[in-house]
Design a protein around this motif. Structure first.
Motif, PDB file in Angstrom:
ATOM      1  N   SER A 149       0.781  -1.248   0.000  1.00  0.00           N
ATOM      2  CA  SER A 149       0.000   0.000   0.000  1.00  0.00           C
ATOM      3  C   SER A 149       0.808   1.292   0.000  1.00  0.00           C
ATOM      4  O   SER A 149       0.246   2.371   0.116  1.00  0.00           O
ATOM      5  N   THR A 150       2.136   1.175  -0.093  1.00  0.00           N
ATOM      6  CA  THR A 150       2.988   2.339  -0.365  1.00  0.00           C
ATOM      7  C   THR A 150       4.016   1.861  -1.391  1.00  0.00           C
ATOM      8  O   THR A 150       4.173   0.654  -1.597  1.00  0.00           O
ATOM      9  N   ALA A 151       4.728   2.801  -2.002  1.00  0.00           N
ATOM     10  CA  ALA A 151       5.738   2.403  -2.993  1.00  0.00           C
ATOM     11  C   ALA A 151       6.800   1.519  -2.342  1.00  0.00           C
ATOM     12  O   ALA A 151       7.148   0.449  -2.852  1.00  0.00           O
ATOM     13  N   LEU A 152       7.275   1.950  -1.172  1.00  0.00           N
ATOM     14  CA  LEU A 152       8.287   1.149  -0.473  1.00  0.00           C
ATOM     15  C   LEU A 152       7.701  -0.195  -0.035  1.00  0.00           C
ATOM     16  O   LEU A 152       8.313  -1.250  -0.198  1.00  0.00           O
ATOM     17  N   GLY A 153       6.501  -0.154   0.527  1.00  0.00           N
ATOM     18  CA  GLY A 153       5.865  -1.365   1.043  1.00  0.00           C
ATOM     19  C   GLY A 153       5.643  -2.417  -0.028  1.00  0.00           C
ATOM     20  O   GLY A 153       5.816  -3.617   0.211  1.00  0.00           O
ATOM     21  N   GLU A 154       5.270  -1.978  -1.226  1.00  0.00           N
ATOM     22  CA  GLU A 154       5.042  -2.950  -2.308  1.00  0.00           C
ATOM     23  C   GLU A 154       6.363  -3.565  -2.771  1.00  0.00           C
ATOM     24  O   GLU A 154       6.417  -4.738  -3.132  1.00  0.00           O
ATOM     25  N   GLN A 155       7.430  -2.769  -2.746  1.00  0.00           N
ATOM     26  CA  GLN A 155       8.746  -3.334  -3.102  1.00  0.00           C
ATOM     27  C   GLN A 155       9.190  -4.362  -2.069  1.00  0.00           C
ATOM     28  O   GLN A 155       9.703  -5.425  -2.399  1.00  0.00           O
ATOM     29  N   VAL A 156       8.967  -4.033  -0.800  1.00  0.00           N
ATOM     30  CA  VAL A 156       9.320  -4.966   0.273  1.00  0.00           C
ATOM     31  C   VAL A 156       8.465  -6.231   0.161  1.00  0.00           C
ATOM     32  O   VAL A 156       8.948  -7.351   0.350  1.00  0.00           O
ATOM     33  N   ARG A 157       7.194  -6.050  -0.184  1.00  0.00           N
ATOM     34  CA  ARG A 157       6.299  -7.200  -0.329  1.00  0.00           C
ATOM     35  C   ARG A 157       6.824  -8.179  -1.384  1.00  0.00           C
ATOM     36  O   ARG A 157       6.834  -9.388  -1.187  1.00  0.00           O
ATOM     37  N   ARG A 158       7.274  -7.616  -2.507  1.00  0.00           N
ATOM     38  CA  ARG A 158       7.798  -8.484  -3.569  1.00  0.00           C
ATOM     39  C   ARG A 158       9.027  -9.244  -3.086  1.00  0.00           C
ATOM     40  O   ARG A 158       9.176 -10.436  -3.326  1.00  0.00           O
ATOM     41  N   LEU A 159       9.851  -8.546  -2.347  1.00  0.00           N
ATOM     42  CA  LEU A 159      11.056  -9.169  -1.802  1.00  0.00           C
ATOM     43  C   LEU A 159      10.685 -10.327  -0.863  1.00  0.00           C
ATOM     44  O   LEU A 159      11.298 -11.397  -0.885  1.00  0.00           O
ATOM     45  N   LEU A 160       9.662 -10.118  -0.055  1.00  0.00           N
ATOM     46  CA  LEU A 160       9.290 -11.108   0.954  1.00  0.00           C
ATOM     47  C   LEU A 160       8.558 -12.318   0.370  1.00  0.00           C
ATOM     48  O   LEU A 160       8.738 -13.433   0.844  1.00  0.00           O
ATOM     49  N   LEU A 161       7.719 -12.098  -0.622  1.00  0.00           N
ATOM     50  CA  LEU A 161       6.823 -13.184  -1.052  1.00  0.00           C
ATOM     51  C   LEU A 161       7.273 -13.886  -2.323  1.00  0.00           C
ATOM     52  O   LEU A 161       6.839 -14.994  -2.605  1.00  0.00           O
ATOM     53  N   ASP A 162       8.143 -13.237  -3.102  1.00  0.00           N
ATOM     54  CA  ASP A 162       8.584 -13.884  -4.344  1.00  0.00           C
ATOM     55  C   ASP A 162       9.466 -15.088  -4.061  1.00  0.00           C
ATOM     56  O   ASP A 162      10.086 -15.184  -3.029  1.00  0.00           O
ATOM     57  N   HIS A 163       9.520 -15.965  -5.020  1.00  0.00           N
ATOM     58  CA  HIS A 163      10.424 -17.112  -4.918  1.00  0.00           C
ATOM     59  C   HIS A 163      11.798 -16.670  -5.386  1.00  0.00           C
ATOM     60  O   HIS A 163      12.236 -16.995  -6.472  1.00  0.00           O
ATOM     61  N   SER A 164      12.466 -15.880  -4.561  1.00  0.00           N
ATOM     62  CA  SER A 164      13.774 -15.404  -5.012  1.00  0.00           C
ATOM     63  C   SER A 164      14.870 -16.233  -4.358  1.00  0.00           C
ATOM     64  O   SER A 164      14.636 -16.995  -3.425  1.00  0.00           O
ATOM     65  N   GLU A 165      16.063 -16.044  -4.861  1.00  0.00           N
ATOM     66  CA  GLU A 165      17.212 -16.795  -4.339  1.00  0.00           C
ATOM     67  C   GLU A 165      17.800 -16.095  -3.117  1.00  0.00           C
ATOM     68  O   GLU A 165      18.649 -16.652  -2.435  1.00  0.00           O
ATOM     69  N   THR A 166      17.322 -14.867  -2.861  1.00  0.00           N
ATOM     70  CA  THR A 166      17.902 -14.096  -1.759  1.00  0.00           C
ATOM     71  C   THR A 166      17.594 -14.742  -0.415  1.00  0.00           C
ATOM     72  O   THR A 166      16.429 -14.962  -0.091  1.00  0.00           O
ATOM     73  N   ALA A 167      18.621 -15.038   0.356  1.00  0.00           N
ATOM     74  CA  ALA A 167      18.402 -15.583   1.702  1.00  0.00           C
ATOM     75  C   ALA A 167      17.854 -14.483   2.608  1.00  0.00           C
ATOM     76  O   ALA A 167      18.335 -13.348   2.572  1.00  0.00           O
ATOM     77  N   ILE A 168      16.793 -14.788   3.369  1.00  0.00           N
ATOM     78  CA  ILE A 168      16.247 -13.835   4.342  1.00  0.00           C
ATOM     79  C   ILE A 168      16.100 -14.573   5.666  1.00  0.00           C
ATOM     80  O   ILE A 168      15.278 -15.470   5.796  1.00  0.00           O
ATOM     81  N   GLY A 169      16.879 -14.201   6.645  1.00  0.00           N
ATOM     82  CA  GLY A 169      16.803 -14.835   7.964  1.00  0.00           C
ATOM     83  C   GLY A 169      15.569 -14.364   8.721  1.00  0.00           C
ATOM     84  O   GLY A 169      14.910 -13.390   8.329  1.00  0.00           O
TER      85      GLY A 169
END
Ligand code: ADP
Ligand code: MG
Length: 209
Positions: A39-59
């Motif tokens: 619901s904000t520009a930053l929030g939607e970018q963070v959402r993609r980072l969190l929910l996508d099937h990316s290779e980025t490790a997130i602890g």
């Protein structure tokens, strides 16, 4: 007035929120809908980072703080401006999701997440969180799309989510209501409206729910 919808994916949040907001508008309320994270520009970018099937490790802690980042921005850009102008905010998830997913099911101390959350939100919390409670079987039946990164975590994780929601509702019965969402859309909506009406009535008479 601030309502948050909670519950696992497939519980019916999106479905119920649409009807719930229609109802609020029919009562004359100005309604602002949002989703956390998002619901904000930053929030939607963070959402993609969190929910996508990316290779980025997130602890686990990093994940918790990413959610907090998105939420802090949403409070400042969307929720606080809406509340200060008398609007009703309806959010698809909020801090309680963080407490349940990264806390009860993810291994971080739930109390620590509440504490960080109060800083992130500057103390802005839902007047009422409506938890749509469904069994694992029903949630799975309702989920036709592929599972996202968080949802892929298995039955044990999802059982812990449910226990977390119920534990927090038992701890804060005035602010967190559990609705049996394994029933028809209409039956669930009717209970949601009844629970919300009590809070709206308490607000209009000057009391607090
Ligand atoms: P969420 O947003 O919590 O993930 P959705 O509202 O997207 O859940 O619902 C998931 C699916 O289940 C959708 O296809 C929706 O039409 C269906 N659904 C929602 N509520 C019910 C219900 N009470 N009974 C049967 N199907 C439902
Ligand atoms: Mg949804």
């Amino acid at each position: 007035m601030f309502f948050a919808f909670e519950g696992v994916d497939g519980a019916g949040k999106t479905t119920q929120i649409a009807q719930f907001c229609d109802w609020l508008r029919s009562l004359g309320h100005d309604v602002v809908e949002c989703r956390d994270p998002g619901s904000t520009a930053l929030g939607e970018q963070v959402r993609r980072l969190l929910l996508d099937h990316s290779e980025t490790a997130i602890g686990a802690r990093s994940e918790m703080f990413l959610y907090m980042t998105a939420r802090a921005q949403m409070v400042d850009e969307v929720i606080t401006p809406a509340l200060t102008t008398g609007k009703v905010v309806v959010s698809d998830r909020f801090l309680l999701s963080n407490v349940v997913y990264q806390g009860y099911a993810g291994g971080i101390d739930p109390a620590a997440i509440w504490q960080v959350g109060l800083t992130a939100t500057r103390g802005v919390l839902p007047d009422l969180s409506l938890v749509l409670d469904v069994s694992d079987e029903i949630a799975a039946q309702r989920m036709s799309r592929p599972l996202d990164r968080i949802e892929q975590r298995g039955a044990e994780f999802r059982a812990a989510l449910r226990r977390g929601y119920l534990a927090e509702a038992a701890r804060q019965p005035e602010r967190i209501v559990v609705i049996d969402a394994g029933r028809s859309i209409d039956a669930v909506q009717s209970d949601l409206r009844q629970a919300a009406q009590r809070v709206l009535d308490a607000c209009s008479t000057g009391g607090r729910a």
